[in-house]
Design an enzyme around this catalytic site. Sequence first.
Site, short mmCIF file in Angstrom:
data_model
loop_
_atom_site.label_atom_id
_atom_site.label_comp_id
_atom_site.label_asym_id
_atom_site.label_seq_id
_atom_site.Cartn_x
_atom_site.Cartn_y
_atom_site.Cartn_z
N SER A 35 0.83 -1.20 0.00
CA SER A 35 0.00 0.00 0.00
C SER A 35 0.87 1.26 0.00
O SER A 35 1.62 1.48 -0.95
CB SER A 35 -0.96 -0.08 1.19
OG SER A 35 -1.93 0.91 1.13
N HIS A 69 -8.30 -4.66 -0.68
CA HIS A 69 -6.98 -4.10 -0.33
C HIS A 69 -6.18 -5.06 0.57
O HIS A 69 -5.03 -4.82 0.87
CB HIS A 69 -7.18 -2.74 0.36
CG HIS A 69 -6.02 -1.80 0.22
ND1 HIS A 69 -5.54 -1.34 -0.99
CD2 HIS A 69 -5.22 -1.22 1.15
CE1 HIS A 69 -4.52 -0.54 -0.80
NE2 HIS A 69 -4.29 -0.46 0.50
N ASP A 120 -10.25 -3.97 -5.13
CA ASP A 120 -9.67 -2.95 -4.24
C ASP A 120 -10.44 -1.63 -4.38
O ASP A 120 -10.57 -1.10 -5.49
CB ASP A 120 -8.19 -2.75 -4.63
CG ASP A 120 -7.41 -2.01 -3.56
OD1 ASP A 120 -8.01 -1.22 -2.81
OD2 ASP A 120 -6.19 -2.23 -3.47
C1 MLT Z 1 -1.36 6.02 -0.12
O1 MLT Z 1 -1.75 7.00 0.47
O2 MLT Z 1 -0.17 5.74 -0.30
C2 MLT Z 1 -2.41 5.12 -0.66
O3 MLT Z 1 -3.64 5.76 -0.68
C3 MLT Z 1 -2.50 3.85 0.10
C4 MLT Z 1 -2.79 4.09 1.54
O4 MLT Z 1 -3.97 4.13 1.91
O5 MLT Z 1 -1.87 4.22 2.30
#
Ligand code: MLT
Length: 220
Positions: free
Chosen positions: A120, A201, A170
Amino acid sequence: MQEGKGNSGSRMLRGFTHRFVPSPNGNPRDSTTLLLLHGTGGNEEDLMPLGREVGRNFSLLSPRGKVLEGNMPRFFRRLAEGVFDLDDLKFRTNELADFVRMASQEYYFDARKVVALGYSNGANIAASILLLRPEVLLGAVLFRAMLPLVPARLPELSNKHVLLSAGKYDQIVPTEQVRELEQLLRKSGAKVSLNWAQSDHSLTQDEVNKAKQFLETHYS
Ligand code: MLT
């Protein structure tokens, strides 16, 4: 925490709280090092078990993201879900890349044999390192990554293998973002394996197994 050892086995280097666990096989110089990059709200402990599962003989380097969103550590600032602060992202990408180089001197691992495994937010900064500081990584496993930025110049990524593992359902990472990242990596010469997990996710065991196989095939 001062530079040096903390309470839990975590240490501080260049302002990064982190853990380093050498390869169980002996000399870190001869092993691949997995750079573990957690998701939003995680820390340096989160991906250690996963790292050991997919990279049995690898050394593990796991920093904690320095940016706080509320009390949740991240690797760079965002303005909203999926909307990134690009200046901060570039700054943090270079800072993290420099940390990895410095850690290789501190722990005597081979700086030419570092493969990222990110989830992520951690996968997004790993992708950003590939695009802006490609010399730091030999390859990457990107779980739930999106296109973090478009670099001014295409990086040279031939000979780097990237496993891009995305969730079919996702709700955080749109399908087009995965495709755009895939295309940019391919255009830059990377050998990309794209896997669509039957998931959202959250990671599945099947994609963990695929990551293990990918690392064994290309980086053992
Ligand atoms: C991010 O902010 O890098 C992406 O949206 C994934 C997350 O939720 O961290």
